[in-house]
Scaffold this motif. Sequence first.
Motif, PDB file in Angstrom:
ATOM      1  N   ASN A 130       0.843  -1.119   0.079  1.00 54.17           N
ATOM      2  CA  ASN A 130       0.016   0.012  -0.147  1.00 54.17           C
ATOM      3  C   ASN A 130       0.786   1.272  -0.033  1.00 54.17           C
ATOM      4  N   ILE A 155       1.310   5.235   0.262  1.00 52.85           N
ATOM      5  CA  ILE A 155       0.863   6.433   1.038  1.00 52.85           C
ATOM      6  C   ILE A 155       0.396   7.321   0.026  1.00 52.85           C
ATOM      7  N   PRO A 156      -0.943   7.979   0.011  1.00 52.14           N
ATOM      8  CA  PRO A 156      -1.393   8.871  -0.948  1.00 52.14           C
ATOM      9  C   PRO A 156      -0.268   9.989  -0.923  1.00 52.14           C
ATOM     10  N   LEU A 164      -0.674  13.364   1.381  1.00 51.07           N
ATOM     11  CA  LEU A 164      -0.759  13.119   2.742  1.00 51.07           C
ATOM     12  C   LEU A 164       0.861  13.266   3.275  1.00 51.07           C
ATOM     13  N   ALA A 174      -0.448  12.217   9.711  1.00 45.43           N
ATOM     14  CA  ALA A 174      -1.561  11.648   8.738  1.00 45.43           C
ATOM     15  C   ALA A 174      -0.999  10.468   8.197  1.00 45.43           C
ATOM     16  N   GLN A 175       0.233  10.440   7.770  1.00 44.79           N
ATOM     17  CA  GLN A 175       0.785   9.264   7.270  1.00 44.79           C
ATOM     18  C   GLN A 175       0.895   8.029   7.984  1.00 44.79           C
ATOM     19  N   TRP A 223      -2.962   6.839   8.224  1.00 40.72           N
ATOM     20  CA  TRP A 223      -3.091   5.989   7.129  1.00 40.72           C
ATOM     21  C   TRP A 223      -2.442   4.727   7.252  1.00 40.72           C
ATOM     22  N   ARG A 278      -4.342   2.436   9.590  1.00 40.03           N
ATOM     23  CA  ARG A 278      -5.701   1.960   8.990  1.00 40.03           C
ATOM     24  C   ARG A 278      -5.431   0.885   7.866  1.00 40.03           C
ATOM     25  N   ALA A 279      -4.481   1.212   6.965  1.00 44.86           N
ATOM     26  CA  ALA A 279      -4.467   0.195   5.994  1.00 44.86           C
ATOM     27  C   ALA A 279      -3.723  -0.983   6.397  1.00 44.86           C
TER      28      ALA A 279
END
Length: 169
Positions: free
Chosen positions: A41, A43-44, A47, A52-53, A56, A59-60
């Motif tokens: 996955n 990280i967007p 972000l 925030a990273q 994320w 949660r992933a």
Amino acid sequence: MPPRIYLAGPDVFRPDAIAQGDALKALCAGQGCEGLFPLDNAIPVELTEPRAQAAWIYRANVALIEQADGVLANLDFFRGAEPDSGTCFEVGYAVALGKPVVGYVPEQGSLAERIRARHPEWLGTGLLDRDGWTLEEFGLPLNLMLAVSTSLVVGGPEVALAVLRERLG
């Protein structure tokens, strides 16, 4: 659908983490499973704030554990005489969800024996560490909370995956 295996461990911190993840996923494929490696996955890009990273990533990884049929966990010592704390959380989370977990350590021996062999500088006398704290000694290779809740094998991921594959049927 082939069984999905979450690949837990500090391998994500290795300099060759992507290659290690690919090797673990290939090992899974060779045993008829699909390996789910946390670094699959990305990280967007939007972000950029570290917290925030981190949220994320949390949660992933939790979502991957929830999707998995079982967990293969590298529980070798990491940055000390205990497994990686993130891996310990992942193992506990999977156990709480009722998923089978098979962990692996590289050598025989109880936790105290393994610490004596690999980190003698941390030892005091008897079953005490250098600071006078008690060394856990139940004859288990890791802390009892990990050793009792999981299946532990001595060896590498190949041995552990074979045990997990058998448990999954």
